[in-house]
Design a protein around this motif. Structure first.
Motif, short mmCIF file in Angstrom:
data_model
loop_
_atom_site.label_atom_id
_atom_site.label_comp_id
_atom_site.label_asym_id
_atom_site.label_seq_id
_atom_site.Cartn_x
_atom_site.Cartn_y
_atom_site.Cartn_z
N UNK A 170 0.74 1.54 4.29
CA UNK A 170 -0.24 2.52 4.75
C UNK A 170 -1.61 1.87 4.95
N UNK A 171 -2.03 1.08 3.97
CA UNK A 171 -3.38 0.50 4.01
C UNK A 171 -3.58 -0.44 5.20
N UNK A 230 -2.13 13.98 8.29
CA UNK A 230 -3.56 13.71 8.17
C UNK A 230 -4.35 14.90 8.69
N UNK A 248 -4.90 4.20 -10.68
CA UNK A 248 -5.36 2.85 -10.99
C UNK A 248 -6.74 2.57 -10.40
N UNK A 249 -7.00 3.11 -9.22
CA UNK A 249 -8.32 2.93 -8.61
C UNK A 249 -9.39 3.58 -9.49
N UNK A 277 -6.34 -6.90 -8.54
CA UNK A 277 -7.42 -6.04 -9.03
C UNK A 277 -6.91 -4.79 -9.73
N UNK A 278 -5.82 -4.22 -9.23
CA UNK A 278 -5.34 -2.98 -9.84
C UNK A 278 -4.16 -3.17 -10.79
N UNK A 299 5.03 -0.36 -0.15
CA UNK A 299 4.87 0.92 0.56
C UNK A 299 3.42 1.36 0.64
N UNK A 300 2.64 0.99 -0.37
CA UNK A 300 1.21 1.33 -0.32
C UNK A 300 0.52 0.48 0.74
N UNK A 309 4.32 8.06 0.56
CA UNK A 309 4.70 7.42 -0.69
C UNK A 309 5.22 8.43 -1.72
N UNK A 344 -12.81 6.28 -3.20
CA UNK A 344 -12.87 5.13 -2.30
C UNK A 344 -14.31 4.81 -1.92
N UNK A 348 -5.71 0.82 8.15
CA UNK A 348 -7.12 1.20 8.05
C UNK A 348 -7.92 0.33 9.00
N UNK A 396 -0.96 -3.84 -10.22
CA UNK A 396 0.40 -3.45 -9.82
C UNK A 396 1.34 -4.65 -9.92
N UNK A 449 -9.96 1.39 -12.42
CA UNK A 449 -10.65 0.16 -11.98
C UNK A 449 -12.14 0.42 -11.81
N UNK A 477 -4.42 8.00 2.11
CA UNK A 477 -3.41 7.12 1.52
C UNK A 477 -2.71 7.88 0.40
N UNK A 478 -1.39 7.88 0.48
CA UNK A 478 -0.60 8.74 -0.38
C UNK A 478 0.09 7.95 -1.48
N UNK A 479 -0.52 7.91 -2.65
CA UNK A 479 0.11 7.28 -3.82
C UNK A 479 -0.65 7.70 -5.08
N UNK A 521 -10.63 7.60 6.41
CA UNK A 521 -9.27 7.11 6.60
C UNK A 521 -8.55 6.91 5.26
N UNK A 522 -9.26 6.28 4.31
CA UNK A 522 -8.63 5.94 3.03
C UNK A 522 -8.20 7.18 2.24
N UNK A 530 -15.66 2.74 -4.59
CA UNK A 530 -15.12 1.38 -4.43
C UNK A 530 -15.88 0.60 -3.38
N UNK A 531 -16.09 1.21 -2.23
CA UNK A 531 -16.74 0.51 -1.12
C UNK A 531 -18.15 0.06 -1.48
N UNK A 587 -0.09 6.88 -8.08
CA UNK A 587 -0.34 5.72 -8.95
C UNK A 587 -1.56 4.92 -8.47
N UNK A 588 -1.69 4.78 -7.15
CA UNK A 588 -2.85 4.06 -6.62
C UNK A 588 -4.14 4.77 -7.00
#
Ligand SMILES: [Mn+2]
Ligand SMILES: [Mn+2]
Ligand SMILES: [Mn+2]
Ligand SMILES: [Mn+2]
Lengths: 225, 225
Positions: free
Chosen positions: A107-108, B8, B119-120, A93-94, A103-104, B1, B86, A111, A96, B123, B111-113, B107-108, B89-90, B115-116
């Motif tokens: 973490x995920x 947190x 891209x999210x 979907x993204x 590494x991502x 990441x 997020x 959840x 990558x 998306x 998440x440490x990235x 929680x989401x 997204x949900x 790039x994520x």
DNA sequence: ACAAAATTTTAGACTAATCTAAAAATATAT
DNA sequence: ATATATTTTTAGATTAGTCTAAAATTTTGT
């Protein structure tokens, strides 16, 4: 959200114990191996093992290594399921690359929401394998059994299909990308060099490529029928 | 990441300080308010404030409450950006209701990235608002300014559009669902009852519905032009 | 203005996860 | 078989985040 029974740390230990046990065909995992994979020291691992044994997630006899109990295995499989589903999401979907996602997903995978996992699974159309070819445990906590072989164990001139990798390091995966070796492609070993045991491989029945013995040992394939 | 500078817990504190400061139009946030929102005790908050002040994420004078420094605000906005992306997204991709997503996003958001997140965002087609109508800070750490008004402050017979909610509890959101009050729908207050200050509202120019004063105070709208 | 109330901070303790150093157990190698 | 090497566990600290109880400070009400 559902129950947060365990800390991230405990989940990581159980997951690693599962994967190392699997890799050793069911044999006990040692304290030092765990220290290496958790990036901690043996003393820290001993402490954690005492704790996990107390909670009945592992079978632990001092100095004799550990295996998972049924309860521990269910936790581990749940974490692995989430890890692999998220990896599919990141790639499918993204967009990558398979070398960028570990590494991502690390973490995920923690959840905590049953409903999220269920919906993610459906959104991804219930994938059976992750982007590295690893099988995804089902929602009931059952790991599909797969029978891949190392390319290095396949006879010359046997046509096989690339199904997975046994090493997930970005460097290895990028190396495969450069040589255009992807999941699903056809491979046939034409020759193994006497000099350095490197492989000449026919890729997708078209081009001939050369890979080191080290690479051949980490490519998982199945017989093409 | 990317850098995992903060735990947190620290991220949650900074986010809550941001949101409460915003709610108070820039005024200091008190220890007790933070204790309430972090689900801890005042003593724990004091400890954490000392630590965050030491790291220069907050301006803190004992007994006088706190505000964020520029550095603290950037962290907070990053967390809020991830939380709201997020949530989109949900709802948009996984089909969750707006009443079911908060705890998962809680929680989401950690998440440490980089790039994520990037891209999210792509998306999701770079959404500007989350499913509750809250604006999504941009990648540079800038919060778009919005000017919503409470429905309870709008004159009778003024046509407005439903833009957001100032309470996010599942019970409140489910109540709105039942009455078919959604983001984007047209509202016009026809009458406010002398008896209980409840509202008669024309919904989408079609049906008349009745909501309590409590509900009207928590609906955010903008003038329809 | 000042006593009473409320809020906030400090003091001291606890748990989870980690570490180093030392002791104990197991494995290995002549 | 036994000394040596390796592995594992224990002992004793440390850090983050939390707590309760007590002390300090600020706010409120007359
Ligand atoms: Mn992990
Ligand atoms: Mn994988
Ligand atoms: Mn959170
Ligand atoms: Mn929201």
């Amino acid at each position: 959200m559902d129950n947060q029974l365990l800390s991230f740390t405990e989940e990581n230990y159980l997951k690693i114990i599962y994967l190392l046990t699997e890799r050793h065909n069911g044999n006990e995992v040692s304290t030092n191996q765990l220290a290496e994979h958790t990036q901690t020291k043996a003393a820290s691992v001993s402490d954690m093992l005492r704790k996990l044994a107390e909670k009945n997630y592992i079978n632990y006899r001092k100095y004799q290594g550990v295996t998972l109990t049924e309860a521990g295995e269910q936790i581990a499989l749940g974490v692995i399921r989430k890890h692999r589903l998220w990896e599919v999401f990141l790639v499918e979907k993204l967009g990558f690359g398979w070398d960028e996602i570990h590494d991502i997903a690390e973490q995920l995978e923690h959840i905590d929401s049953k409903e999220l996992t269920k919906r993610l699974d459906d959104f991804l159309e219930n994938p059976k394998f992750d982007p590295h070819g690893d099988p995804i445990p089902d929602a009931k906590g059952k790991m599909p059994s797969v029978s891949y072989q190392k390319l290095s164990e396949i006879p010359l001139n046997q046509s096989v299909v690339m199904m997975g990798v046994s090493v997930h390091s970005p460097a290895f995966l990028q190396h495969l990308d450069k040589q255009q070796i992807n999941l699903g492609c056809g491979l046939k070993v034409l020759e193994i060099s006497d000099f350095d045991k490197s492989y000449s491989i026919l890729l997708d029945g078209k081009t001939t490529i050369f890979v080191s013995n080290e690479v051949a040992k980490n490519l998982l394939v199945s017989i093409d029928e």
